[in-house]
Motif scaffolding. Sequence first.
Motif, PDB file in Angstrom:
ATOM      1  N   THR A 128      -3.634  42.241  19.131  1.00  0.00           N
ATOM      2  CA  THR A 128      -2.871  41.642  18.020  1.00  0.00           C
ATOM      3  C   THR A 128      -2.283  40.294  18.406  1.00  0.00           C
ATOM      4  OG1 THR A 128      -2.308  43.865  17.242  1.00  0.00           O
ATOM      5  CG2 THR A 128      -0.996  42.029  16.390  1.00  0.00           C
ATOM      6  N   CYS A 129      -1.828  40.156  19.649  1.00  0.00           N
ATOM      7  CA  CYS A 129      -1.132  38.928  20.058  1.00  0.00           C
ATOM      8  C   CYS A 129      -2.077  37.837  20.539  1.00  0.00           C
ATOM      9  CB  CYS A 129      -0.133  39.236  21.169  1.00  0.00           C
ATOM     10  SG  CYS A 129       1.183  40.352  20.667  1.00  0.00           S
ATOM     11  N   ALA A 130      -3.322  38.184  20.853  1.00  0.00           N
ATOM     12  CA  ALA A 130      -4.253  37.192  21.398  1.00  0.00           C
ATOM     13  C   ALA A 130      -4.440  36.050  20.407  1.00  0.00           C
ATOM     14  CB  ALA A 130      -5.596  37.855  21.696  1.00  0.00           C
ATOM     15  N   GLY A 131      -4.340  34.842  20.922  1.00  0.00           N
ATOM     16  CA  GLY A 131      -4.550  33.652  20.102  1.00  0.00           C
ATOM     17  C   GLY A 131      -3.275  32.979  19.653  1.00  0.00           C
ATOM     18  N   HIS A 132      -2.165  33.723  19.600  1.00  0.00           N
ATOM     19  CA  HIS A 132      -0.920  33.090  19.122  1.00  0.00           C
ATOM     20  C   HIS A 132       0.294  33.462  19.964  1.00  0.00           C
ATOM     21  CE1 HIS A 132       0.865  36.769  17.334  1.00  0.00           C
ATOM     22  NE2 HIS A 132      -0.389  37.109  17.119  1.00  0.00           N
ATOM     23  N   ASP A 133       0.206  34.506  20.781  1.00  0.00           N
ATOM     24  CA  ASP A 133       1.339  34.893  21.629  1.00  0.00           C
ATOM     25  C   ASP A 133       0.787  35.390  22.963  1.00  0.00           C
ATOM     26  OD1 ASP A 133       3.691  35.699  22.783  1.00  0.00           O
ATOM     27  OD2 ASP A 133       4.430  36.793  21.041  1.00  0.00           O
ATOM     28  N   TRP A 134       0.329  34.437  23.779  1.00  0.00           N
ATOM     29  CA  TRP A 134      -0.275  34.790  25.056  1.00  0.00           C
ATOM     30  C   TRP A 134       0.731  35.396  26.020  1.00  0.00           C
ATOM     31  CZ3 TRP A 134      -5.198  35.194  24.829  1.00  0.00           C
ATOM     32  CH2 TRP A 134      -5.975  34.332  24.039  1.00  0.00           C
ATOM     33  N   GLN A 135       1.976  35.072  25.860  1.00  0.00           N
ATOM     34  CA  GLN A 135       2.985  35.619  26.769  1.00  0.00           C
ATOM     35  C   GLN A 135       3.127  37.121  26.584  1.00  0.00           C
ATOM     36  OE1 GLN A 135       7.164  34.679  26.120  1.00  0.00           O
ATOM     37  NE2 GLN A 135       7.358  34.154  28.285  1.00  0.00           N
ATOM     38  N   LEU A 136       3.230  37.558  25.337  1.00  0.00           N
ATOM     39  CA  LEU A 136       3.329  38.988  25.081  1.00  0.00           C
ATOM     40  C   LEU A 136       2.031  39.701  25.448  1.00  0.00           C
ATOM     41  CD1 LEU A 136       4.830  41.413  24.054  1.00  0.00           C
ATOM     42  CD2 LEU A 136       4.245  40.762  21.706  1.00  0.00           C
ATOM     43  N   ALA A 137       0.885  39.072  25.171  1.00  0.00           N
ATOM     44  CA  ALA A 137      -0.396  39.668  25.567  1.00  0.00           C
ATOM     45  C   ALA A 137      -0.467  39.833  27.084  1.00  0.00           C
ATOM     46  CB  ALA A 137      -1.555  38.807  25.067  1.00  0.00           C
ATOM     47  N   GLY A 138      -0.007  38.811  27.812  1.00  0.00           N
ATOM     48  CA  GLY A 138       0.013  38.908  29.264  1.00  0.00           C
ATOM     49  C   GLY A 138       0.971  39.975  29.752  1.00  0.00           C
ATOM     50  N   MET A 139       2.120  40.140  29.062  1.00  0.00           N
ATOM     51  CA  MET A 139       3.070  41.168  29.456  1.00  0.00           C
ATOM     52  C   MET A 139       2.456  42.565  29.304  1.00  0.00           C
ATOM     53  SD  MET A 139       6.114  41.854  30.583  1.00  0.00           S
ATOM     54  CE  MET A 139       7.106  40.401  30.285  1.00  0.00           C
ATOM     55  N   ALA A 140       1.747  42.794  28.205  1.00  0.00           N
ATOM     56  CA  ALA A 140       1.096  44.095  28.007  1.00  0.00           C
ATOM     57  C   ALA A 140       0.035  44.329  29.079  1.00  0.00           C
ATOM     58  CB  ALA A 140       0.485  44.152  26.610  1.00  0.00           C
ATOM     59  N   CYS A 141      -0.677  43.270  29.470  1.00  0.00           N
ATOM     60  CA  CYS A 141      -1.683  43.405  30.529  1.00  0.00           C
ATOM     61  C   CYS A 141      -1.040  43.752  31.865  1.00  0.00           C
ATOM     62  CB  CYS A 141      -2.489  42.115  30.656  1.00  0.00           C
ATOM     63  SG  CYS A 141      -3.645  41.840  29.294  1.00  0.00           S
ATOM     64  N   LYS A 142       0.149  43.227  32.128  1.00  0.00           N
ATOM     65  CA  LYS A 142       0.841  43.536  33.376  1.00  0.00           C
ATOM     66  C   LYS A 142       1.236  45.006  33.426  1.00  0.00           C
ATOM     67  CE  LYS A 142       2.678  38.855  33.906  1.00  0.00           C
ATOM     68  NZ  LYS A 142       3.882  37.991  33.891  1.00  0.00           N
ATOM     69  N   VAL A 143       1.639  45.553  32.278  1.00  0.00           N
ATOM     70  CA  VAL A 143       1.954  46.985  32.231  1.00  0.00           C
ATOM     71  C   VAL A 143       0.707  47.799  32.568  1.00  0.00           C
ATOM     72  CG1 VAL A 143       2.813  48.868  30.799  1.00  0.00           C
ATOM     73  CG2 VAL A 143       3.742  46.574  30.501  1.00  0.00           C
ATOM     74  N   LEU A 144      -0.426  47.422  31.952  1.00  0.00           N
ATOM     75  CA  LEU A 144      -1.685  48.129  32.225  1.00  0.00           C
ATOM     76  C   LEU A 144      -2.120  47.959  33.679  1.00  0.00           C
ATOM     77  CD1 LEU A 144      -3.582  47.237  28.926  1.00  0.00           C
ATOM     78  CD2 LEU A 144      -2.801  49.510  29.620  1.00  0.00           C
ATOM     79  N   TRP A 145      -1.847  46.790  34.230  1.00  0.00           N
ATOM     80  CA  TRP A 145      -2.196  46.537  35.637  1.00  0.00           C
ATOM     81  C   TRP A 145      -1.472  47.520  36.551  1.00  0.00           C
ATOM     82  CZ3 TRP A 145      -2.573  40.909  37.785  1.00  0.00           C
ATOM     83  CH2 TRP A 145      -2.938  40.934  39.139  1.00  0.00           C
TER      84      TRP A 145
END
Length: 869
Positions: A767-784
Amino acid sequence: KKLKRTFESEIIKLLPYRGTAHLGSFKRADLAHSGSTPTEVKKLSKKIAQNPSTDKHTFSSTTMASTGRRRRRLPKQQEPQGSFLEHSQSALEARAQERVLSDVRAAVRSVETSRPFTPADSARGLFGTSASRPRTGSASSRKLGERPPSAFPMGRKQFLESLPEKEDLRRPETSNSRRLAPLASEEEESSRRVTPRPPSGTPRTGSGRRMPSTDASSSESRSATSQRKMPRPPSQQKSADGRVRSTSPQGRFGSAQGTDARKWQALEPVLTQLSADLSEEEALEHLTHIESVLGGKSLYSGEMNSELIKAISKLTDIASPLLKVKVAKLTYMITSKRMLKSVCKTVFQLTRSEKNDKLLQDERVPELLASILDTASIEAEAEGLIYVCGSVKNMSNSSECQNHFVELGILASLKRHLAHLVTLMSDGTGKAMPPKVMPLLVQLTAALRNLAVNPKHLSDFVQLDIITELGRMLKLASDDKDVVLNTLRVLSKVTLTWEGRDSLYLCEGIMETFISLALKYGARKHLLVRLYFVLGNLTANDEESRHRLFGASNQGQDILDALDAAITEFLASQAVVEKQSDQAAESSRKHTVSDTEDLVVKLVRVVANLAISAELGFDLAASPVVARLRDLLAIPHLLLHHEDLALNTAGCINNISYYNSDENVLLTDREALAVVLSPMLLSNNMAVVVEVGRVFGNISQEKSVRDHLVARRVDELLVVLLEHPNREVVFTVCGILMNLMGDVDQRHVLAKDDKAGVDALIEVVATCAGHDWQLAGMACKVLWNYLENLVVGGDDLLEIEQADDLVELLEGLQVLEQQPLEQEGLEQYQGEFLPVAKHLIAHLQAYLAEYDASVGDADCDDGDAGAQS
């Protein structure tokens, strides 16, 4: 520098992510946001409240948006916009340090609260209740000037109290409308002088004084002469050619007397009929006739003007607001400023009733008040100006009247008088001040207070430099609590804008003035509430103001002492209320503690804003007073009855808890802090949830806090909140989950309910890809962190379908055509999202390859077993 090094050392750690998740760069959300809690949150909250001992693994997937067992349909990717290769990597590296520091600053934020409410003055008086006025003859009264009353009779007798001498009512003759009589010789002039004789029968003493007479004839003579007679126009007669000629010695020399004569002949029959016994209709008809005869100009003769005013003043005894305002306007036209006091008192008396507002507007009274303010002087008409400003105050309660007054230029006139008053008060020459200066200042600031209510007028306050003058005056008039209160009410409105704050910054020593007032009026909570609200506005977005206030308040100690005293009083009142369970106690609690609670809220906000500064934050965090913030969160019914207090306290704790040091008294017992904060995550106010979540992001670096969150089943609520529409809520939740996933024994949190937490995180990235990379990156860090130990045959952390979806999604976001539009988005993409995404892709691809290999081996084994069979 220590903070910067700590932050950089933490953010470059790839496995696991912990400790800095909540330090993302984000914009401050509006605390007035009232986004509703999703149905899932309400259901979960209710279930937890009803059955807190339920096993934490028993919730079904019916509360989740997806089960995790189906192939997810990925959202359509946005069209490419621009190219990453157009921006040099060296430029990004050069800005890396600046971005890190901005992220650190974003972790501590200003706290907002509602502006103090000022109820309308239903009595519409000058100075409120009589109890608040200085007693006549007291030292305060002598110093400030005796205050005129708010209520007074205004009949004919009172109206004529300020009637000047007849000579003062003469209208100057212009050079075009008068002729000069020929000068007489000295002999002729001497022969015209007649020595006045006393009336017959009235002896005089040697000193020239008339002796009283006791006979009946003299009594009748005095009775006859006491009857007031209308002045007669100059006698006229017809000449042989039929022309009317005046027999007055001067009538033939000037047109002014002739004009008066003609007008007086038309006025005299009407004036003789004026009395208090007339009906309103008859009196209005006569006034209309008088206005038409005068034609907007007074008479030249002072005697005629005097008799005219005495005649029309009889109508003030009629109980008709329309008659009174017409008499006042007509009197002002005739006398100009010579009866200003009576005119203004009459208008003020009418403005005290709200039902007269429409009448006064129709009769163009605002124009009259604007004209008086524009021309009157403080030295000559101070008392009249008091009632003018009081009238403006009373009439400016509606937005319509406020707009009209501003259009008439009232603000410019008020500023001119305010600047003159400041000059008079700051004059060190020892000159005596005009009388009633302080009462005038009270009404002037009250009028400004009402005109500042409308936000679109605040720019006028800035352009006219009214705010700077108020700042100067506040120091000079600090002994008058009404002036101080009115001024603070104005400043509490204008400092809501950055222009207003900048204007107040220019006032030399303004922070010292505020602290001095806070110490002087420590017992007046309604005044302190507005004072600290202004200080909260000033320190919200300006680093220099924070340091100036910190220095002016004895290194913040004066503010902390005030907060400590206010918390003590508030908690004591709450303890009394809790001991009483009847309805009377409940109503009493709401009435008696409102000012105290509001004061606590405003003080907490000031401390929170001061803590934004890294240099000040460590000192504030070491103060024992901030530990009492935990006590505020522990009061019963906090979210039900004290939501604003809960929100500001959580925001202040968030800022203070950012400073991770041994001296931070809030962090000495993080688990105790977590205990009082956990129930607040169930609030319907999402602003409260965000603030509390940020605190958990700070304190969840400690293992005991993370264990507490899971034990209290807060983790289940966090997973549900991943689907919340409020970006701030989702970002905060991701920060807490990232710290939780750093613990191997807590990774079952996302695996509950068919791994619904994993589905929710993948949905956040998509949902955040393309307009909110910071939140997208935060979700990826949780998955990491969650997938750190993902191996085939290990813990059941991920479904194969989920792994395929996530790889497909992240690979699609890596292509160069998927580009952010703005430079800020490019930095977030390459700094916050891309490195984490690449690691996840590599990790998941290795996992899938191992999984495929294991499946192939299993198929071969099955084939071999079948062949053998």
